[in-house]
Scaffold this active site. Structure first.
Site, PDB file in Angstrom:
ATOM      1  N   GLU A  95       0.817  -1.223   0.000  1.00 42.86           N
ATOM      2  CA  GLU A  95       0.000   0.000   0.000  1.00 42.86           C
ATOM      3  C   GLU A  95       0.848   1.270   0.000  1.00 42.86           C
ATOM      4  O   GLU A  95       0.526   2.226  -0.674  1.00 42.86           O
ATOM      5  CB  GLU A  95      -0.944   0.015   1.220  1.00 42.86           C
ATOM      6  CG  GLU A  95      -1.574   1.382   1.425  1.00 42.86           C
ATOM      7  CD  GLU A  95      -2.916   1.388   2.109  1.00 42.86           C
ATOM      8  OE1 GLU A  95      -3.188   0.490   2.915  1.00 42.86           O
ATOM      9  OE2 GLU A  95      -3.688   2.317   1.841  1.00 42.86           O
ATOM     10  N   ILE A 107      -0.911  -1.766   7.511  1.00 37.04           N
ATOM     11  CA  ILE A 107      -1.975  -1.581   8.509  1.00 37.04           C
ATOM     12  C   ILE A 107      -3.270  -1.340   7.738  1.00 37.04           C
ATOM     13  O   ILE A 107      -3.429  -0.293   7.102  1.00 37.04           O
ATOM     14  CB  ILE A 107      -1.725  -0.371   9.438  1.00 37.04           C
ATOM     15  CG1 ILE A 107      -0.377  -0.486  10.152  1.00 37.04           C
ATOM     16  CG2 ILE A 107      -2.863  -0.244  10.457  1.00 37.04           C
ATOM     17  CD1 ILE A 107      -0.067   0.677  11.106  1.00 37.04           C
TER      18      ILE A 107
END
Ligand code: IPD
Ligand code: CA
Length: 269
Positions: A69, A88
């Site tokens: 990400e 996360i």
């Protein structure tokens, strides 16, 4: 192949636990928050965890490809073995100390997730699966709920980061349509990965969202499928992890009903 998947799962589990410690230690501390967009946040912990996970995986699987990400610029998954990492998932929860955040690690082969680990170090829940080997939560086998009817379904989704008027109308329109069809309840936990894992455990019956990325859902989709869920495009076509839309249901019948009720015409995606 099964042995290779078991080995990849063991490695992913051990790295997820190490990464989870970093997240858990930072959870209650003050955080420096950077804005990627108006409401899309990132912290030093997201970046540090992604670096840790990718470097550990690279040591073990030097020929594999990686998507993360916080580092990937072009979200493309080929047929090659590709690790898809969300350091996360639930970053806003992490920033606000709302305990639904997880490190997500998936291995995709032929664009399909075949190994998945979703580890929430705050609540101590580790969901994991390898294709053909079942899905587990903290060692206990998972299976989806038997729900087939919308009127008995608890449906999970999340709002994502689209704050345009048209995007908000689309999101609220779908919630409205489901509520008008008397779904039993709607739940939003702030992590797409944990929402999909909730289908795998049978805590909710369906998860859908427009706006997700491959790293949000790849690991959880592997887990949900191994628990007996159907994971597909909301149009009922084959799921494309990079298409930014997903529908995961405990049964095909519920999936067909969800697909009929949901509007598929997102204004921008
Ligand atoms: C987001 C969360 C959120 C979902 C978004 C995701 P992040 O991931 O899963 O619940 O609605 O689509 O991008 O930013 O917390 O890693
Ligand atoms: Ca994410």
């Amino acid at each position: 192949m099964q042995n290779e998947l078991s080995e990849a799962l063991e490695v992913a589990l051990s790295i997820a636990r190490e990464a989870g410690e970093v997240i858990r230690e930072a959870f209650l501390r003050p955080k420096d928050v950077i804005h990627k967009g108006a409401v899309d946040l990132v912290t030093e912990t997201d970046k540090a965890v992604e670096k840790l996970v990718i470097s550990r995986l690279q040591e073990r699987f030097p020929t594999h490809l990686f998507l993360g990400e916080e580092t990937t610029e072009k979200e493309v998954i080929t047929n090659e073995p590709t690790w898809c990492i969300d350091p996360i998932d639930g970053t806003t929860n992490f920033v606000h100390r709302y305990p639904f955040s997880a490190v997500c690690i998936a291995l995709c082969i032929d664009k399909t997730p075949v190994v998945g680990v979703v580890h929430n170090p705050i609540l101590g829940e580790t969901f994991y699966a390898a294709k053909g080997q079942g899905a587990f939560l903290n060692g206990k086998p998972l299976s989806v709920s038997p729900t087939t009817e919308l009127s008995q379904a608890v449906v999970a989704t999340n709002i994502g980061y689209d704050r345009t008027e048209k995007g908000i109308d689309f999101t609220l329109g779908n919630l409205r349509a489901l509520l008008l069809r008397s779904v039993r309840a709607v739940r939003l936990c702030g992590s797409a990965a944990l929402g999909v894992c909730d289908v795998a455990v049978g805590r909710v019956d369906a998860y859908y969202e427009w706006g997700v990325r491959s790293w949000d859902i790849a690991a959880a989709v592997c887990i949900a499928r191994e628990a007996g869920a159907v994971a597909m495009d909301p149009s009922l076509q084959e799921l494309d992890l990079t298409s930014r839309r997903v529908l995961v249901c405990c049964s095909t019948k519920l999936g067909e009903s969800m697909s009929r009720v949901l509007c598929h015409k997102h204004p921008t995606l």
